[in-house]
Scaffold this motif. Structure first.
Motif, PDB file in Angstrom:
ATOM      1  N   MET A  72       4.453 -11.097 -15.676  1.00 59.00           N
ATOM      2  CA  MET A  72       3.589 -10.356 -16.594  1.00 59.00           C
ATOM      3  C   MET A  72       2.167 -10.230 -16.052  1.00 59.00           C
ATOM      4  N   GLU A  73       1.770 -11.127 -15.187  1.00 51.81           N
ATOM      5  CA  GLU A  73       0.427 -11.050 -14.593  1.00 51.81           C
ATOM      6  C   GLU A  73       0.243  -9.762 -13.787  1.00 51.81           C
ATOM      7  N   ASP A  74       1.331  -9.228 -13.229  1.00 51.66           N
ATOM      8  CA  ASP A  74       1.230  -7.991 -12.458  1.00 51.66           C
ATOM      9  C   ASP A  74       0.841  -6.799 -13.332  1.00 51.66           C
ATOM     10  N   ALA A  75       1.067  -6.911 -14.639  1.00 50.65           N
ATOM     11  CA  ALA A  75       0.745  -5.814 -15.558  1.00 50.65           C
ATOM     12  C   ALA A  75      -0.711  -5.864 -16.018  1.00 50.65           C
ATOM     13  N   ARG A  76      -1.402  -6.937 -15.701  1.00 44.90           N
ATOM     14  CA  ARG A  76      -2.809  -7.063 -16.103  1.00 44.90           C
ATOM     15  C   ARG A  76      -3.702  -6.329 -15.121  1.00 44.90           C
ATOM     16  N   PHE A  77      -4.664  -5.602 -15.626  1.00 44.78           N
ATOM     17  CA  PHE A  77      -5.528  -4.807 -14.772  1.00 44.78           C
ATOM     18  C   PHE A  77      -6.753  -5.545 -14.262  1.00 44.78           C
ATOM     19  N   ILE A  78      -6.735  -6.874 -14.352  1.00 45.93           N
ATOM     20  CA  ILE A  78      -7.821  -7.643 -13.749  1.00 45.93           C
ATOM     21  C   ILE A  78      -7.392  -8.206 -12.398  1.00 45.93           C
ATOM     22  N   GLN A  79      -6.115  -8.241 -12.153  1.00 41.89           N
ATOM     23  CA  GLN A  79      -5.584  -8.745 -10.884  1.00 41.89           C
ATOM     24  C   GLN A  79      -5.396  -7.563  -9.948  1.00 41.89           C
ATOM     25  N   LYS A  80      -5.993  -7.631  -8.792  1.00 44.01           N
ATOM     26  CA  LYS A  80      -5.879  -6.524  -7.845  1.00 44.01           C
ATOM     27  C   LYS A  80      -5.436  -7.050  -6.485  1.00 44.01           C
ATOM     28  N   GLU A  81      -4.531  -6.326  -5.859  1.00 53.50           N
ATOM     29  CA  GLU A  81      -4.125  -6.584  -4.481  1.00 53.50           C
ATOM     30  C   GLU A  81      -5.180  -5.957  -3.571  1.00 53.50           C
ATOM     31  N   LYS A  82      -5.417  -6.567  -2.442  1.00 53.43           N
ATOM     32  CA  LYS A  82      -6.280  -5.973  -1.417  1.00 53.43           C
ATOM     33  C   LYS A  82      -5.394  -5.632  -0.234  1.00 53.43           C
ATOM     34  N   LEU A  83      -5.214  -4.340   0.013  1.00 55.48           N
ATOM     35  CA  LEU A  83      -4.327  -3.881   1.067  1.00 55.48           C
ATOM     36  C   LEU A  83      -5.090  -3.031   2.072  1.00 55.48           C
ATOM     37  N   SER A  84      -4.700  -3.158   3.342  1.00 50.94           N
ATOM     38  CA  SER A  84      -5.313  -2.336   4.380  1.00 50.94           C
ATOM     39  C   SER A  84      -4.731  -0.926   4.322  1.00 50.94           C
ATOM     40  N   SER A  85      -5.380   0.006   4.995  1.00 52.47           N
ATOM     41  CA  SER A  85      -4.867   1.371   5.022  1.00 52.47           C
ATOM     42  C   SER A  85      -3.491   1.412   5.689  1.00 52.47           C
ATOM     43  N   GLU A  86      -3.266   0.550   6.680  1.00 48.93           N
ATOM     44  CA  GLU A  86      -1.954   0.497   7.332  1.00 48.93           C
ATOM     45  C   GLU A  86      -0.887   0.021   6.355  1.00 48.93           C
ATOM     46  N   GLU A  87      -1.208  -1.013   5.564  1.00 45.44           N
ATOM     47  CA  GLU A  87      -0.251  -1.511   4.572  1.00 45.44           C
ATOM     48  C   GLU A  87       0.047  -0.446   3.512  1.00 45.44           C
ATOM     49  N   LEU A  88      -0.984   0.253   3.057  1.00 47.01           N
ATOM     50  CA  LEU A  88      -0.788   1.308   2.071  1.00 47.01           C
ATOM     51  C   LEU A  88       0.104   2.416   2.626  1.00 47.01           C
ATOM     52  N   GLN A  89      -0.115   2.804   3.893  1.00 47.06           N
ATOM     53  CA  GLN A  89       0.709   3.850   4.496  1.00 47.06           C
ATOM     54  C   GLN A  89       2.163   3.396   4.637  1.00 47.06           C
ATOM     55  N   GLU A  90       2.387   2.133   5.026  1.00 48.79           N
ATOM     56  CA  GLU A  90       3.748   1.594   5.138  1.00 48.79           C
ATOM     57  C   GLU A  90       4.456   1.617   3.782  1.00 48.79           C
ATOM     58  N   ILE A  91       3.744   1.230   2.739  1.00 55.49           N
ATOM     59  CA  ILE A  91       4.312   1.228   1.385  1.00 55.49           C
ATOM     60  C   ILE A  91       4.643   2.653   0.948  1.00 55.49           C
ATOM     61  N   ALA A  92       3.718   3.573   1.167  1.00 56.12           N
ATOM     62  CA  ALA A  92       3.951   4.979   0.796  1.00 56.12           C
ATOM     63  C   ALA A  92       5.187   5.519   1.519  1.00 56.12           C
ATOM     64  N   ASN A  93       5.306   5.235   2.803  1.00 58.27           N
ATOM     65  CA  ASN A  93       6.458   5.713   3.571  1.00 58.27           C
ATOM     66  C   ASN A  93       7.760   5.104   3.057  1.00 58.27           C
ATOM     67  N   ALA A  94       7.726   3.822   2.702  1.00 58.79           N
ATOM     68  CA  ALA A  94       8.936   3.152   2.203  1.00 58.79           C
ATOM     69  C   ALA A  94       9.403   3.773   0.886  1.00 58.79           C
ATOM     70  N   ILE A  95       8.472   4.059  -0.010  1.00 59.38           N
ATOM     71  CA  ILE A  95       8.842   4.666  -1.297  1.00 59.38           C
ATOM     72  C   ILE A  95       9.348   6.086  -1.067  1.00 59.38           C
ATOM     73  N   LYS A  96       8.638   6.868  -0.250  1.00 51.50           N
ATOM     74  CA  LYS A  96       9.050   8.252   0.001  1.00 51.50           C
ATOM     75  C   LYS A  96      10.461   8.322   0.582  1.00 51.50           C
ATOM     76  N   ALA A  97      10.829   7.314   1.367  1.00 52.49           N
ATOM     77  CA  ALA A  97      12.156   7.305   1.989  1.00 52.49           C
ATOM     78  C   ALA A  97      13.280   7.244   0.953  1.00 52.49           C
ATOM     79  N   HIS A  98      12.959   6.829  -0.256  1.00 54.48           N
ATOM     80  CA  HIS A  98      13.978   6.704  -1.311  1.00 54.48           C
ATOM     81  C   HIS A  98      13.948   7.863  -2.301  1.00 54.48           C
ATOM     82  N   LEU A  99      13.152   8.870  -2.045  1.00 53.48           N
ATOM     83  CA  LEU A  99      13.119  10.036  -2.929  1.00 53.48           C
ATOM     84  C   LEU A  99      14.105  11.095  -2.469  1.00 53.48           C
TER      85      LEU A  99
END
Length: 129
Positions: A102-129
């Protein structure tokens, strides 16, 4: 004046795009609650979700569902949560958040991701569309 989301949709501001149709756009939140936190927005700039016409509202929910199913396949999580708050940007948007606790649903907790990590995540999700 165009919202920040309209500027993202128009390509004036870069983003990690997940999906796009004629009417909707999905991209990673750059201040995510959890890896894979994605925003789905109508291209039509309307401040409040319940001010959308019925067809656009239903279309946004259907589009968000497709994106959520792809997130679940790409990002290990117990489920994908959906929330609509809408106070921070005057442009209707749906938050899709991979949830482990449930902590993941709280908007006070934020992940800090690099641009490379964000691009990898975006590519992984797009691969399943």
């Amino acid at each position: 004046m165009a919202s920040i989301f309209t500027k993202i949709i128009n390509g004036d501001i870069p983003c990690y795009k997940i999906a796009e149709t004629d009417d909707f756009f999905a991209f990673l939140d750059i201040n995510p609650n959890a890896k894979g936190h994605t925003l789905c927005v109508p291209k039509k700039e309307v401040d409040k979700i319940f001010d959308l016409d019925e067809a656009t509202y239903n279309g946004l929910m259907a589009f968000s569902r497709k994106v959520a199913l792809a997130i679940e396949k790409a990002i290990p999580c117990k489920r994908v949560g959906l929330t609509v708050i809408g106070l921070e940007v005057p442009h209707t948007h749906v938050h899709l958040i991979p949830l482990h606790t449930m902590e993941d649903a709280r908007f006070i907790q934020k992940e800090k991701l690099s641009s490379e990590e964000l691009q990898e995540i975006a590519n992984a999700i797009k691969a399943h569309l």
